[in-house]
Design a protein around this motif. Structure first.
Motif, PDB file in Angstrom:
ATOM      1  N   CYS A  43       0.862  -1.041   0.095  1.00 14.29           N
ATOM      2  CA  CYS A  43      -0.007   0.037   0.031  1.00 14.29           C
ATOM      3  C   CYS A  43       0.837   1.155   0.065  1.00 14.29           C
ATOM      4  N   ALA A  44       0.349   2.479  -0.766  1.00 13.85           N
ATOM      5  CA  ALA A  44       0.883   3.544  -0.690  1.00 13.85           C
ATOM      6  C   ALA A  44      -0.207   4.820  -0.712  1.00 13.85           C
ATOM      7  N   GLY A  45       0.010   5.621  -0.016  1.00  9.91           N
ATOM      8  CA  GLY A  45      -1.006   6.957  -0.145  1.00  9.91           C
ATOM      9  C   GLY A  45      -0.825   7.743  -1.351  1.00  9.91           C
ATOM     10  N   LEU A  46      -1.882   8.080  -1.538  1.00  5.40           N
ATOM     11  CA  LEU A  46      -2.221   8.703  -3.000  1.00  5.40           C
ATOM     12  C   LEU A  46      -1.332  10.126  -3.000  1.00  5.40           C
ATOM     13  N   ASP A  47      -1.279  10.865  -1.852  1.00  7.99           N
ATOM     14  CA  ASP A  47      -0.645  12.021  -1.776  1.00  7.99           C
ATOM     15  C   ASP A  47       0.866  11.978  -1.001  1.00  7.99           C
ATOM     16  N   GLY A  48       1.660  10.681  -1.092  1.00  3.85           N
ATOM     17  CA  GLY A  48       2.756  10.932  -0.523  1.00  3.85           C
ATOM     18  C   GLY A  48       3.063  10.309   0.670  1.00  3.85           C
ATOM     19  N   THR A  49       1.757  10.602   1.645  1.00  2.00           N
ATOM     20  CA  THR A  49       1.752  10.387   2.870  1.00  2.00           C
ATOM     21  C   THR A  49       1.510   8.646   3.124  1.00  2.00           C
ATOM     22  N   PRO A  50       2.061   8.024   4.190  1.00  5.35           N
ATOM     23  CA  PRO A  50       1.852   6.679   4.499  1.00  5.35           C
ATOM     24  C   PRO A  50       0.312   6.284   4.247  1.00  5.35           C
ATOM     25  N   ALA A  51      -0.064   5.031   3.799  1.00  5.30           N
ATOM     26  CA  ALA A  51      -1.261   4.540   3.499  1.00  5.30           C
ATOM     27  C   ALA A  51      -1.434   4.065   5.054  1.00  5.30           C
ATOM     28  N   PRO A  52      -2.887   3.682   5.226  1.00  7.30           N
ATOM     29  CA  PRO A  52      -3.147   3.043   6.808  1.00  7.30           C
ATOM     30  C   PRO A  52      -2.537   1.728   6.796  1.00  7.30           C
ATOM     31  N   TYR A  53      -2.296   1.054   5.931  1.00 10.02           N
ATOM     32  CA  TYR A  53      -1.762  -0.208   5.822  1.00 10.02           C
ATOM     33  C   TYR A  53      -0.532  -0.561   5.156  1.00 10.02           C
ATOM     34  N   HIS A  54       0.279  -1.345   5.721  1.00  7.75           N
ATOM     35  CA  HIS A  54       1.719  -1.838   4.913  1.00  7.75           C
ATOM     36  C   HIS A  54       1.343  -2.560   3.887  1.00  7.75           C
ATOM     37  N   LEU A  55       0.408  -3.645   4.185  1.00  5.81           N
ATOM     38  CA  LEU A  55       0.044  -4.882   2.886  1.00  5.81           C
ATOM     39  C   LEU A  55      -1.255  -5.246   3.170  1.00  5.81           C
ATOM     40  N   VAL A  56      -2.300  -5.765   2.236  1.00  8.19           N
ATOM     41  CA  VAL A  56      -3.230  -6.152   2.078  1.00  8.19           C
ATOM     42  C   VAL A  56      -3.281  -7.419   1.193  1.00  8.19           C
ATOM     43  N   ALA A  57      -3.709  -8.523   1.842  1.00  6.24           N
ATOM     44  CA  ALA A  57      -3.732  -9.751   1.031  1.00  6.24           C
ATOM     45  C   ALA A  57      -5.424 -10.017   1.094  1.00  6.24           C
ATOM     46  N   GLU A  58      -5.595 -10.575  -0.259  1.00 14.07           N
ATOM     47  CA  GLU A  58      -6.861 -11.045  -0.546  1.00 14.07           C
ATOM     48  C   GLU A  58      -6.986 -12.745  -1.008  1.00 14.07           C
ATOM     49  N   LEU A  59      -7.651 -13.385   0.025  1.00 18.03           N
ATOM     50  CA  LEU A  59      -7.725 -14.732  -0.256  1.00 18.03           C
ATOM     51  C   LEU A  59      -9.111 -15.010  -0.838  1.00 18.03           C
ATOM     52  N   THR A  60      -9.135 -15.668  -1.864  1.00 13.22           N
ATOM     53  CA  THR A  60     -10.744 -15.933  -2.695  1.00 13.22           C
ATOM     54  C   THR A  60     -10.919 -17.338  -2.423  1.00 13.22           C
ATOM     55  N   PHE A  61     -12.272 -17.531  -2.179  1.00 14.91           N
ATOM     56  CA  PHE A  61     -13.252 -18.692  -1.599  1.00 14.91           C
ATOM     57  C   PHE A  61     -14.213 -18.794  -2.671  1.00 14.91           C
ATOM     58  N   ASP A  62     -14.809 -19.969  -2.730  1.00 12.22           N
ATOM     59  CA  ASP A  62     -15.928 -20.098  -3.607  1.00 12.22           C
ATOM     60  C   ASP A  62     -17.337 -19.560  -2.759  1.00 12.22           C
ATOM     61  N   SER A  63     -17.268 -19.781  -1.546  1.00 12.71           N
ATOM     62  CA  SER A  63     -18.461 -19.402  -0.669  1.00 12.71           C
ATOM     63  C   SER A  63     -17.999 -19.021   0.717  1.00 12.71           C
ATOM     64  N   ALA A  64     -19.005 -18.673   1.341  1.00  9.92           N
ATOM     65  CA  ALA A  64     -19.078 -18.187   2.935  1.00  9.92           C
ATOM     66  C   ALA A  64     -18.700 -19.592   3.532  1.00  9.92           C
ATOM     67  N   ASP A  65     -19.181 -20.469   3.122  1.00 11.36           N
ATOM     68  CA  ASP A  65     -19.034 -21.826   3.956  1.00 11.36           C
ATOM     69  C   ASP A  65     -17.593 -22.549   3.730  1.00 11.36           C
ATOM     70  N   ALA A  66     -17.110 -22.156   2.271  1.00 11.88           N
ATOM     71  CA  ALA A  66     -15.655 -22.742   2.142  1.00 11.88           C
ATOM     72  C   ALA A  66     -14.925 -21.503   3.075  1.00 11.88           C
ATOM     73  N   VAL A  67     -14.876 -20.501   3.285  1.00 11.12           N
ATOM     74  CA  VAL A  67     -14.227 -19.599   4.140  1.00 11.12           C
ATOM     75  C   VAL A  67     -14.120 -20.165   5.632  1.00 11.12           C
ATOM     76  N   GLN A  68     -15.321 -20.361   6.038  1.00 13.51           N
ATOM     77  CA  GLN A  68     -15.518 -20.709   7.106  1.00 13.51           C
ATOM     78  C   GLN A  68     -14.847 -22.292   7.557  1.00 13.51           C
ATOM     79  N   ALA A  69     -15.103 -23.093   6.723  1.00 16.87           N
ATOM     80  CA  ALA A  69     -14.376 -24.340   6.608  1.00 16.87           C
ATOM     81  C   ALA A  69     -12.733 -24.111   6.735  1.00 16.87           C
ATOM     82  N   GLY A  70     -12.471 -23.412   5.753  1.00 20.95           N
ATOM     83  CA  GLY A  70     -11.190 -23.214   5.686  1.00 20.95           C
ATOM     84  C   GLY A  70     -10.146 -22.585   6.941  1.00 20.95           C
ATOM     85  N   LEU A  71     -11.166 -21.611   7.373  1.00 15.62           N
ATOM     86  CA  LEU A  71     -10.560 -20.903   8.700  1.00 15.62           C
ATOM     87  C   LEU A  71     -10.536 -21.991   9.961  1.00 15.62           C
ATOM     88  N   ALA A  72     -11.182 -23.003   9.932  1.00 12.95           N
ATOM     89  CA  ALA A  72     -11.499 -23.848  10.942  1.00 12.95           C
ATOM     90  C   ALA A  72     -10.581 -25.000  10.735  1.00 12.95           C
TER      91      ALA A  72
END
Length: 98
Positions: A43-72
């Motif tokens: 992440c980087a801020g638009l105006d040169g200031t630091p963004a609120p986060y260093h890194l963002v990760a997105e993990l894609t699943f087929d469904s809410a059930d798949a998310v819950q099963a994966g996390l469990a």
């Protein structure tokens, strides 16, 4: 499609965070059952200031059930437990879906 987003706050040592994330944590996350794709964005801020986060990760699943099963699953629990090993800037998790 459901996307588990993890927004990582700024770590005390960004280079060490990035190394650990790439070599240890991302493979743990990729092993979570049901994960279809992982997208990692620094992440980087638009105006040169630091963004609120260093890194963002997105993990894609087929469904809410798949998310819950994966996390469990043992692999999901291992990935969640690993956060304490490197995410000293904190991590915010949220779910996006269509």
């Amino acid at each position: 499609m459901h996307v588990l987003t993890v927004a990582y706050g700024h770590p005390s040592d960004p280079a060490a965070f990035d190394r650990y994330y790439e070599t240890v944590h991302q493979p743990l996350a990729a092993a979570v059952p049901g994960v279809r794709a992982i997208r990692v964005l620094h992440c980087a801020g638009l105006d040169g200031t630091p963004a609120p986060y260093h890194l963002v990760a997105e993990l894609t699943f087929d469904s809410a059930d798949a998310v819950q099963a994966g996390l469990a699953s043992p692999q999901g629990q291992a990935a969640a437990g690993d956060l304490a090993n490197f995410a000293d800037g904190g991590a915010t998790l949220f779910l996006q879906h269509d």
